[in-house]
Design an enzyme around this catalytic site. Structure first.
Site, PDB file in Angstrom:
ATOM      1  N   HIS A  33       0.972  -1.314   0.127  1.00  9.40           N
ATOM      2  CA  HIS A  33      -0.044   0.032  -0.034  1.00  9.40           C
ATOM      3  C   HIS A  33       0.668   1.308  -0.053  1.00  9.40           C
ATOM      4  CE1 HIS A  33      -3.646   2.294   1.148  1.00  9.40           C
ATOM      5  NE2 HIS A  33      -2.749   3.140   1.779  1.00  9.40           N
ATOM      6  N   GLU A  34       1.965   1.337   0.901  1.00 12.06           N
ATOM      7  CA  GLU A  34       2.650   2.513   0.980  1.00 12.06           C
ATOM      8  C   GLU A  34       3.526   2.562  -0.031  1.00 12.06           C
ATOM      9  OE1 GLU A  34       1.711   4.745   3.038  1.00 12.06           O
ATOM     10  OE2 GLU A  34       0.653   3.398   4.343  1.00 12.06           O
TER      11      GLU A  34
END
Length: 380
Positions: A33-34
């Protein structure tokens, strides 16, 4: 002493049996996600100060040649990318006073000085990478193991069930469910399982003729593949080997990707359907869980095999991606909502309005987190 060490460090114990699988699942999902935010942000020319897995005190870390601090922190329940100009981990709008503290070079690469499309692309990249992770996992699983399917046939009808009351008979074949064509018995289960209390129209093939009936699925407690008790909607029909003719479908690499995209779409659809029904009180609150439930599921999945664990990674990744797209500050969807308003009115949303929205959104997120923690520990 040996018994205590065995209970902690054996694959059946807490450390290797539950904690390590949990950290693996959560770390992979958070990292991807990051990384979505990071890669697209860098592509858009935005400077990155920090990439963190976890919150709180830093355990280990290093600086890369671009000046980004890569770090692992003590509380492994999330992560963040801190861009130049961010005053906190939520990338909320900085005040004019905060912006004045930036140098001219920093202003050029600061997140909040970029064009709307760059900010929006950077924000949406996190959830999209979560969906891409699920597609990759499902693609590998389908290409490696294939998928068992069965014909959408009715072998038995449970007495006094919704199917029996609707007039569905043994030997019938499902053609469509509420207008959606079905090809396998799994398609029927997928279209019914999340719609308890809804009146659904079924088209059945009986003796060469199509018959239309309506039935209202009812909740039934079952055990899922990991041994968890779940409540799913059923109409009371059973398939078997004789009529269902179960078979293994194998996929080419391209076919596996196509099937993975379709499966990811189905999971996203079911996730949205569940949250919509939950919001109006039509779903069992115990189906929602937090870190404790995820840890328990990760431990159970790990015992079944690595393929089960990565499948849990895919499902959790979709869930995290979907939740982050909800239009609630400080989630990614909340940022996108503000950018959409900014694009329409051609100016940033007022600081007062944004602050009020962030406070209300943060309270809502904290209440939700408290709710799932309560479910984990006491509620269910």
């Amino acid at each position: 002493m040996n018994g205590i060490l065995h209970a902690i460090f054996s694959t059946e114990g807490f450390f290797l049996g539950t904690l390590v699988p949990f950290l693996f699942v959560l770390t992979v999902v958070v990292f991807v996600h990051e990384m979505g935010h990071y890669l697209v942000g860098r592509w858009c020319g935005i400077g990155v100060k920090a990439f963190s897995i976890g919150f709180g005190p830093e355990l280990i870390g290093f600086n890369d040649r671009h000046g980004t601090r890569w770090k692992l922190c003590a509380i492994p329940l999330g992560g963040y990318v801190k861009f130049v100009g961010d005053m906190n981990a939520t990338s909320s709008q900085p005040t004019p006073e905060d912006l004045e503290t930036l140098t001219d070079e920093e202003r050029k690469v600061a997140f909040h000085t970029q064009a709307i499309w760059k900010r929006a692309a950077t924000v949406v990249a996190g959830p999209l990478f979560n969906f891409l992770l699920a597609i990759v996992v499902f693609s590998v699983l389908f290409a490696s193991y294939g998928r068992y399917v069965a014909e959408p046939m009715v072998a038995e009808v449970t007495a006094d069930s919704p199917a029996a009351k609707a007039g569905i008979q043994p030997g019938d074949r499902f053609v469509s469910v509420d207008g959606s064509k079905v090809e396998t018995f799994g398609d029927v289960q997928r279209l019914v399982s999340g719609r308890a209390g809804d009146t659904i129209t079924f088209v059945m093939l009986r003796d060469g003729k199509e018959v239309t009936v309506t039935a209202t699925p009812q909740l039934m407690e079952q055990q899922d593949a990991l041994g968890n008790k779940v409540k799913v909607a059923v109409i009371g029909v059973v398939n078997n080997k004789e009529l269902g003719q179960p078979r293994l479908i194998t996929y080419t690499p391209v076919g596996a990707v196509a099937a993975a995209v379709e499966e990811t779409g189905h999971v996203i659809e079911r996730t949205g359907q569940f949250l919509q029904r939950f919001a109006v009180g039509r779903e069992d609150k115990c189906q929602l869980g937090g870190p404790v439930k995820i840890a328990d599921m990760a431990g159970k999945a790990a015992k079944l095999g690595f393929e089960w664990l990565v499948q849990l990674v895919a499902l959790l990744s979709i869930g995290i991606g979907f939740l982050n797209l909800l239009p609630i500050p400080p989630l990614d969807g909340g940022h996108l909502l503000f950018y959409g308003v900014e694009a329409v009115i051609r100016r940033p949303v007022s600081e007062r309005m944004m602050e009020m929205a962030y406070r209300a959104g943060l309270l809502l997120v904290l209440c939700f987190m408290g709710f799932v923690f309560w479910n984990d520990l006491f509620g269910c």
